[in-house]
Design a protein around this motif. Structure first.
Motif, mmCIF file in Angstrom:
data_model
loop_
_atom_site.group_PDB
_atom_site.id
_atom_site.type_symbol
_atom_site.label_atom_id
_atom_site.label_comp_id
_atom_site.label_asym_id
_atom_site.label_seq_id
_atom_site.Cartn_x
_atom_site.Cartn_y
_atom_site.Cartn_z
ATOM 1 N N ILE A 243 0.836 -1.202 0.000
ATOM 2 C CA ILE A 243 0.000 0.000 0.000
ATOM 3 C C ILE A 243 0.870 1.252 0.000
ATOM 4 O O ILE A 243 0.563 2.231 -0.702
ATOM 5 N N ARG A 244 1.945 1.238 0.753
ATOM 6 C CA ARG A 244 2.807 2.422 0.802
ATOM 7 C C ARG A 244 3.472 2.685 -0.551
ATOM 8 O O ARG A 244 3.583 3.840 -0.976
ATOM 9 N N VAL A 245 3.900 1.656 -1.243
ATOM 10 C CA VAL A 245 4.457 1.839 -2.587
ATOM 11 C C VAL A 245 3.386 2.342 -3.549
ATOM 12 O O VAL A 245 3.630 3.225 -4.380
ATOM 13 N N SER A 246 2.172 1.809 -3.435
ATOM 14 C CA SER A 246 1.070 2.248 -4.289
ATOM 15 C C SER A 246 0.750 3.723 -4.074
ATOM 16 O O SER A 246 0.525 4.474 -5.036
ATOM 17 N N VAL A 247 0.731 4.155 -2.833
ATOM 18 C CA VAL A 247 0.472 5.565 -2.534
ATOM 19 C C VAL A 247 1.567 6.449 -3.124
ATOM 20 O O VAL A 247 1.295 7.501 -3.724
ATOM 21 N N GLN A 312 10.314 8.460 1.640
ATOM 22 C CA GLN A 312 11.235 7.363 1.896
ATOM 23 C C GLN A 312 11.808 7.436 3.310
ATOM 24 O O GLN A 312 11.996 6.400 3.962
ATOM 25 N N ARG A 313 12.037 8.639 3.788
ATOM 26 C CA ARG A 313 12.647 8.795 5.114
ATOM 27 C C ARG A 313 11.667 8.447 6.228
ATOM 28 O O ARG A 313 12.047 7.786 7.206
ATOM 29 N N PHE A 314 10.411 8.848 6.106
ATOM 30 C CA PHE A 314 9.479 8.706 7.216
ATOM 31 C C PHE A 314 8.443 7.600 7.024
ATOM 32 O O PHE A 314 7.848 7.156 8.007
ATOM 33 N N VAL A 315 8.214 7.162 5.785
ATOM 34 C CA VAL A 315 7.167 6.166 5.540
ATOM 35 C C VAL A 315 7.758 4.837 5.091
ATOM 36 O O VAL A 315 7.382 3.781 5.604
#
Length: 331
Positions: A243-247, A312-315
């Motif tokens: 999901i994070r990559v999709s967002v 990339q740093r926080f998620v």
């Protein structure tokens, strides 16, 4: 009987240190390292040259020309204006509107498009007749080019003979001006975007879902968890990296959206569907204001870069750290 340790010590005393353990070993190791470094450089050099020519050089040229008032003709730019292009840009209602419209597309994508793709992915993960056909049909729009999609929906949303208004006419409803109404054009654009791109995110979620072991869901069912609780507490957390990559892909795509908008509306009517990329194209290739267009491209690049680094740093930090740890463990 001589102990083994003492025998080894006497043998070392008689024969001397092992071969390669003397001062000559250090130059040999250095030569191996230099040879390995040379091999790595030789293989990386073509990719680095292409990256420098196709990515770094255009960025540098855009930053340089953004400080000039230049029409792209007559050799190198000479009319230096400093930050005037950026000052003009943030005072331009059209560009400020581009930022608002980009934020709107991002919000709609996160609230509607991605949840819809996730719901359909969960549905198509179930056993059903014709499941492969449904997957193909939902993913097929993503395979089409943006130009074909734009031309197709230009005909569908045509106010006179378009399919959308004909269907509404059968129900006795007067069809609106889908692409010519400033208050409706952004929602129409988002509808086309959803049709075009949700299949890609659906496939991502479906692949992530199939990577979750079935035993976890079965164990939760044995413990008394219903379908919703199994999804909420088992499936959804394990789908987190996907999901994070999709967002991330959805947000970056909305920031840089151009070709679909250009084919459908060209930014109209009266700039009501214009994006930053369309504004950059308009000023760069239609009005020959290369300096101002370069300034728009620099701002768009900075927004994308800041978001990518911050995300990339926080998620994505936990996901990347987990991948690195896994790779190290496999060595």
């Amino acid at each position: 009987m001589t102990p083994p340790a003492l025998a080894d010590e006497r043998r070392m005393t008689r024969t001397g240190p092992p071969r390669g353990a003397g001062p000559a070993a250090a130059p040999s190791a250095r030569r191996r390292r230099f040879r390995l470094l040379g091999t790595i450089t030789l293989f990386l050099l073509p990719a680095l040259v292409l990256f420098a020519l196709l990515v770094l050089a255009p960025i540098a040229v855009a930053v340089y020309t953004s400080a000039f008032k230049w029409n792209g003709l007559g050799g190198l730019p000479r009319n230096f204006v400093g930050l005037d292009n950026f000052t003009r840009m943030f005072g331009d209602e059209v560009f400020v509107g581009d930022l608002r419209r980009g934020a709107l597309l991002i919000a709609l994508s996160l609230v509607i498009q991605l949840p819809l793709a996730l719901a359909i992915a969960m549905l198509l993960n179930q056993r059903m007749r014709g499941r492969a056909v449904y997957r193909l049909l939902f993913f097929a729009p993503y395979v089409l080019s943006e130009v074909i999609t734009g031309v197709l929906f230009t005909m569908i949303f045509s106010p006179d003979a378009g399919l959308a208004n004909q269907i509404l006419g059968l129900a006795g409803i007067d069809g609106p001006q889908w692409l010519a109404d400033p208050s409706l054009v952004m929602m129409t654009l988002f509808l086309v975007m959803t049709w075009k791109y949700f299949g890609f995110h659906m496939i991502l979620y479906l692949a992530g879902r199939q990577g979750i072991p079935k035993e976890l869901g079965e164990a939760a069912a044995i413990d008394g968890a219903g379908p919703w609780k199994r999804f909420r507490y088992v499936t959804l957390p394990l789908l987190g990296p996907t999901i994070r990559v999709s967002v991330f892909l959805s947000v970056i795509g909305a920031i840089q959206l151009f070709d679909l908008v250009w084919v459908l509306t060209a930014g109209g009517p009266i700039h009501s569907s214009e994006t930053m990329a369309v504004t950059m194209f308009q000023f760069g290739f239609k009005r020959s204001q290369i300096g101002y267009a370069s300034a728009v491209s620099v701002v768009m690049f900075v927004i994308s870069l800041v978001f990518a680094l911050g995300y990339q740093r926080f998620v994505l930090r936990r996901d990347t750290e987990g991948a690195i740890t896994t790779m190290r463990a496999q060595r």
